[in-house]
Scaffold this motif. Sequence first.
Motif, PDB file in Angstrom:
ATOM      1  N   PRO A  52      45.588  40.518  40.663  1.00  0.00           N
ATOM      2  CA  PRO A  52      45.050  41.889  40.536  1.00  0.00           C
ATOM      3  C   PRO A  52      45.171  42.681  41.836  1.00  0.00           C
ATOM      4  N   PHE A  53      45.573  43.945  41.711  1.00  0.00           N
ATOM      5  CA  PHE A  53      45.463  44.844  42.867  1.00  0.00           C
ATOM      6  C   PHE A  53      43.988  44.962  43.226  1.00  0.00           C
ATOM      7  N   GLY A  54      43.720  45.042  44.510  1.00  0.00           N
ATOM      8  CA  GLY A  54      42.333  45.164  44.957  1.00  0.00           C
ATOM      9  C   GLY A  54      41.671  43.821  45.182  1.00  0.00           C
ATOM     10  N   GLY A  55      42.406  42.761  44.835  1.00  0.00           N
ATOM     11  CA  GLY A  55      41.876  41.413  45.071  1.00  0.00           C
ATOM     12  C   GLY A  55      40.919  40.970  43.990  1.00  0.00           C
ATOM     13  N   GLY A  56      40.300  39.847  44.198  1.00  0.00           N
ATOM     14  CA  GLY A  56      39.358  39.305  43.224  1.00  0.00           C
ATOM     15  C   GLY A  56      39.952  38.143  42.466  1.00  0.00           C
ATOM     16  N   PRO A  57      39.102  37.479  41.683  1.00  0.00           N
ATOM     17  CA  PRO A  57      39.545  36.273  40.991  1.00  0.00           C
ATOM     18  C   PRO A  57      40.397  36.600  39.769  1.00  0.00           C
ATOM     19  N   GLY A  58      41.107  35.603  39.293  1.00  0.00           N
ATOM     20  CA  GLY A  58      41.817  35.728  38.017  1.00  0.00           C
ATOM     21  C   GLY A  58      43.132  36.473  38.141  1.00  0.00           C
ATOM     22  N   MET A  59      43.780  36.631  36.993  1.00  0.00           N
ATOM     23  CA  MET A  59      45.086  37.268  36.907  1.00  0.00           C
ATOM     24  C   MET A  59      45.013  38.402  35.883  1.00  0.00           C
ATOM     25  N   VAL A  60      45.983  39.311  35.984  1.00  0.00           N
ATOM     26  CA  VAL A  60      46.019  40.464  35.074  1.00  0.00           C
ATOM     27  C   VAL A  60      47.363  40.439  34.337  1.00  0.00           C
ATOM     28  N   MET A  61      47.346  40.761  33.057  1.00  0.00           N
ATOM     29  CA  MET A  61      48.598  40.767  32.290  1.00  0.00           C
ATOM     30  C   MET A  61      49.429  41.996  32.654  1.00  0.00           C
ATOM     31  N   LYS A  62      50.724  41.793  32.770  1.00  0.00           N
ATOM     32  CA  LYS A  62      51.615  42.828  33.291  1.00  0.00           C
ATOM     33  C   LYS A  62      51.894  43.920  32.254  1.00  0.00           C
TER      34      LYS A  62
END
Length: 339
Positions: A52-62
């Motif tokens: 994720p942009f901005g950091g943090g846990p996990g992933m984001v779908m493209k």
Amino acid sequence: MRIDIITIFPEYFGPLGVSLIGKAAARGDIEFRVHDLRQWAHDIHRTVDDAPFGGGPGMVMKAQVWAEALEDVAPPVPGRPVVPGPRLIVPTPSGVPFTQARAASYTRCPQLIFACGRYEGIDARFIDEARSRMPVDEVSIGDYVLAGGEAAVLVMVEAIGRLLPGVLGNERSARDDSFGGAAAGGEAASAADTASAGDGDAGSGPLSGSGPLSGSGPLSGSGPLSGSGPLSGSGPPAGAGTLAGGAADADASMAGLLEGPVYTRPRVWRGREVPDVLLSGDHAAIARWRRDAALLRTAANRPDLIWRAAADPGALSGRDWQVLSAMGLSGLIRPDPAR
Ligand code: SAH
């Protein structure tokens, strides 16, 4: 109706071949197409997510992989959006509530496309772009967080599918269900006509309808109905059920209310009797009893629905108000002074 489901776990949707929904699909009333999102990923690992942009846990779908999937499943049509055309539904805990009214409204869509998120969800730009060419709803099935949209889609598809003409086998049972006033074509079936999120939530809440109430119980202990007589017509007419007296002015629909307890044979099971009124053959008294039981259960399990009904002029009859106050619930609500 055509239903497209885009997911990284196509195998999750085996249950769509089972029971009422499976039969509707076999008849051709619903056409399911389940697509593996990874077929639109181009790298060797078939990657669909990134940090994720901005950091943090996990992933984001493209966004890109989702955009290509949607373009193949519902190719863009030049000019204005097709109406009625495909509608994209994105399950997310941050969406508008999925309700019986919303389910009913979706029965009027020719094509529903469900985008099953995973991880931390889908890049918001995909949803923004999709909105520029078709109606898009971000929808939540309840106030909890699942690991992915697949289970939410199964829930929604089952709720929508059983409202399609011919699927349930008995049109009345949808009307008599909890939240039943929102059956297909009902007064609340406008959510799908407008693209704005947040509409269509006409007086119903998350799926509910069970819970401990004295005098009620789940269906149990009964044998097959074949070979025995009708359920009604035996015994003397009984009183009007939970609360005696009053006009039998029950509203036929359960709009905004939970359905009360139900019973089947035998009449006495382990010493527990079915309420006499249900054997009376007096349809008005039975309807009134069911209405009373619905009010009682709704007040016990979902007081928020009672408050909502109380605020809706015309939702509760004079007799309903009597019933609620006899239950000692008049303190919960402010009766309409006009009644
Ligand atoms: N970080 C997100 C949760 C992601 S859960 C948030 O806090 O909002 C991963 C996926 O599960 C979501 O993309 C969605 O597809 C699905 N999901 C989780 N809970 C859901 C719910 N209550 N209703 C519908 N979909 C849900």
